[in-house]
Design an enzyme around this catalytic site. Structure first.
Site, mmCIF file in Angstrom:
data_model
loop_
_atom_site.group_PDB
_atom_site.id
_atom_site.type_symbol
_atom_site.label_atom_id
_atom_site.label_comp_id
_atom_site.label_asym_id
_atom_site.label_seq_id
_atom_site.Cartn_x
_atom_site.Cartn_y
_atom_site.Cartn_z
ATOM 1 N N ASN A 7 0.857 -1.194 0.000
ATOM 2 C CA ASN A 7 0.000 0.000 0.000
ATOM 3 C C ASN A 7 0.895 1.247 0.000
ATOM 4 O OD1 ASN A 7 -1.413 2.275 1.078
ATOM 5 N ND2 ASN A 7 -3.077 0.924 1.681
ATOM 6 N N HIS A 10 0.956 6.290 1.865
ATOM 7 C CA HIS A 10 1.665 7.263 2.693
ATOM 8 C C HIS A 10 2.872 7.897 2.012
ATOM 9 C CE1 HIS A 10 -1.314 6.862 5.638
ATOM 10 N NE2 HIS A 10 -1.151 5.558 5.691
ATOM 11 N N HIS A 43 -5.620 3.654 -1.562
ATOM 12 C CA HIS A 43 -6.940 4.016 -1.033
ATOM 13 C C HIS A 43 -7.261 5.442 -1.476
ATOM 14 C CE1 HIS A 43 -9.644 4.274 2.846
ATOM 15 N NE2 HIS A 43 -10.301 4.591 1.741
ATOM 16 N N ARG A 45 -9.342 8.123 -0.799
ATOM 17 C CA ARG A 45 -10.310 8.518 0.228
ATOM 18 C C ARG A 45 -11.188 9.636 -0.299
ATOM 19 N NH1 ARG A 45 -8.884 6.533 5.647
ATOM 20 N NH2 ARG A 45 -10.662 7.762 6.307
ATOM 21 N N ARG A 49 -7.018 12.877 1.044
ATOM 22 C CA ARG A 49 -5.930 13.345 1.924
ATOM 23 C C ARG A 49 -4.576 12.798 1.497
ATOM 24 N NH1 ARG A 49 -7.416 10.081 7.388
ATOM 25 N NH2 ARG A 49 -9.396 11.105 7.012
ATOM 26 N N GLU A 70 -8.699 0.599 -2.944
ATOM 27 C CA GLU A 70 -9.539 0.617 -1.740
ATOM 28 C C GLU A 70 -10.494 1.785 -1.870
ATOM 29 O OE1 GLU A 70 -7.211 0.896 1.770
ATOM 30 O OE2 GLU A 70 -6.249 -1.024 1.455
ATOM 31 N N THR A 101 -8.366 3.469 8.562
ATOM 32 C CA THR A 101 -9.623 2.725 8.528
ATOM 33 C C THR A 101 -9.849 2.018 9.864
ATOM 34 O OG1 THR A 101 -9.094 2.334 6.216
ATOM 35 C CG2 THR A 101 -10.969 1.139 7.111
ATOM 36 N N GLU A 151 -11.107 -9.327 2.936
ATOM 37 C CA GLU A 151 -9.843 -8.986 3.576
ATOM 38 C C GLU A 151 -10.130 -8.836 5.063
ATOM 39 O OE1 GLU A 151 -7.261 -6.126 1.734
ATOM 40 O OE2 GLU A 151 -6.411 -5.528 3.666
ATOM 41 N N HIS A 190 -3.612 -4.578 7.823
ATOM 42 C CA HIS A 190 -3.728 -3.409 8.689
ATOM 43 C C HIS A 190 -2.833 -3.560 9.906
ATOM 44 C CE1 HIS A 190 -5.234 0.280 10.390
ATOM 45 N NE2 HIS A 190 -5.837 0.501 9.244
HETATM 46 N N1 PXP Z 1 -5.917 -3.129 4.042
HETATM 47 C C1 PXP Z 1 -6.858 -2.177 4.079
HETATM 48 C C2 PXP Z 1 -8.223 -2.509 3.599
HETATM 49 C C3 PXP Z 1 -6.569 -0.872 4.537
HETATM 50 O O1 PXP Z 1 -7.532 0.065 4.585
HETATM 51 C C4 PXP Z 1 -5.243 -0.577 4.926
HETATM 52 C C5 PXP Z 1 -4.881 0.802 5.356
HETATM 53 O O2 PXP Z 1 -5.086 1.684 4.304
HETATM 54 C C6 PXP Z 1 -4.290 -1.608 4.850
HETATM 55 C C7 PXP Z 1 -4.656 -2.882 4.424
HETATM 56 C C8 PXP Z 1 -2.859 -1.365 5.215
HETATM 57 O O3 PXP Z 1 -2.734 -1.017 6.536
HETATM 58 P P1 PXP Z 1 -1.344 -0.462 7.061
HETATM 59 O O4 PXP Z 1 -1.092 0.827 6.329
HETATM 60 O O5 PXP Z 1 -1.553 -0.290 8.523
HETATM 61 O O6 PXP Z 1 -0.300 -1.488 6.728
#
Ligand code: PXP
Length: 240
Positions: A7, A10, A43, A45, A49, A70, A101, A151, A190
């Site tokens: 992901n 960030h 994602h 959003r 952001r 996402e 999330t 998921e 997550h």
């Molecule tokens: N899976 C989903 C559905 C999420 O919303 C997120 C966070 O955006 C992640 C995985 C990844 O989480 P993390 O950034 O804490 O590794």
């Protein structure tokens, strides 16, 4: 084999802190792919952001590995998904004030609203995933919705310690087994880090982990390629 979805949200968070064009999440995605990521997750959003509409367009055009979008269950996001046709769309709950999330999608409680959403995404050739808590009620709702993937939210597992964490791990394993038994592919994610990924990667029914925040932070110290490779190794070691 256990797939790793990286992901890159960030990277965009850092870029947007200055309102400039760097660091570029697409560059990060290509680097992650080169280092062994099996897919890229982003994602979009509602408040934009981090990831922007333009990022999604560029990711969809540049990637040769699957893109997992996402998205909240809104008409706006459905339109964007159908325009870019990512490999997969993971429906997540979204609250404007949250920093990430919080909790899974209430697929059981929002069943009626999700029916047309899941149907439209599937008709567009997009593999639908529902981001849910490891809870039999939610797995049952996913089954009734015809979602091919769930998921499992590992946020609670990541936050807990000791016996409480063990208990949450059992909930994840039970939910994964139930989903798998019903023909639903299981992903998880997550809050996963090098230190806590092992037991989740060891749940044999889990096919994919989606990991972001920790990897992007670790990349500051060792580079994204190394961070992705170390995570891959930790996952493979747990899998045996
Ligand atoms: N899976 C989903 C559905 C999420 O919303 C997120 C966070 O955006 C992640 C995985 C990844 O989480 P993390 O950034 O804490 O590794």
């Amino acid at each position: 084999m256990l797939r790793l979805g990286v992901n890159i949200d960030h990277v965009a968070t850092v870029r947007n802190a200055r309102g400039v064009g760097y660091p570029d999440p697409v560059r990060a995605a290509l680097l992650a792919a080169e280092a062994g990521a099996d897919g890229i997750t982003a994602h979009l959003r509602e408040d934009r952001r981090h990831i922007t509409d333009d990022d999604i367009a560029r990711l969809a055009a540049a990637l040769t590995i699957p893109l997992n979008l996402e998205m909240a269950a809104t008409d706006e996001m459905l339109g964007i998904a159908l325009r870019h046709r990512p490999h997969a769309a993971c429906i997540v709950p979204e609250k404007r004030e949250e920093v990430t999330t919080e909790g899974g999608l209430d697929a059981a409680g929002q069943f009626e609203r999700l029916v047309p959403m899941v149907r439209s995404l599937a008709a567009g050739g997009i593999r639908v995933s529902l981001f849910v808590e490891p809870d039999a009620r939610q797995i049952d709702a996913a089954l009734r919705l015809g979602a091919p993937v769930v998921e499992l939210h590992t946020g609670r597992y990541a936050d807990l310690e000791g016996e409480d964490r063990e208990g949450e791990l059992r909930r994840l394993a039970d939910a994964a087994a139930l989903a798998m038994k019903n023909g639903i592919e299981v992903h998880a994610g997550h809050g996963l880090t090098f230190d806590n990924v092992g037991p989740v990667a060891g749940i044999r029914h889990v096919r994919e982990l989606n990991i972001g925040h920790f990897l992007i932070g670790e990349a500051l110290f060792v580079g994204l390629g190394d961070a992705v490779r170390t995570m891959r190794d930790a996952m493979d070691a747990a899998r045996g």
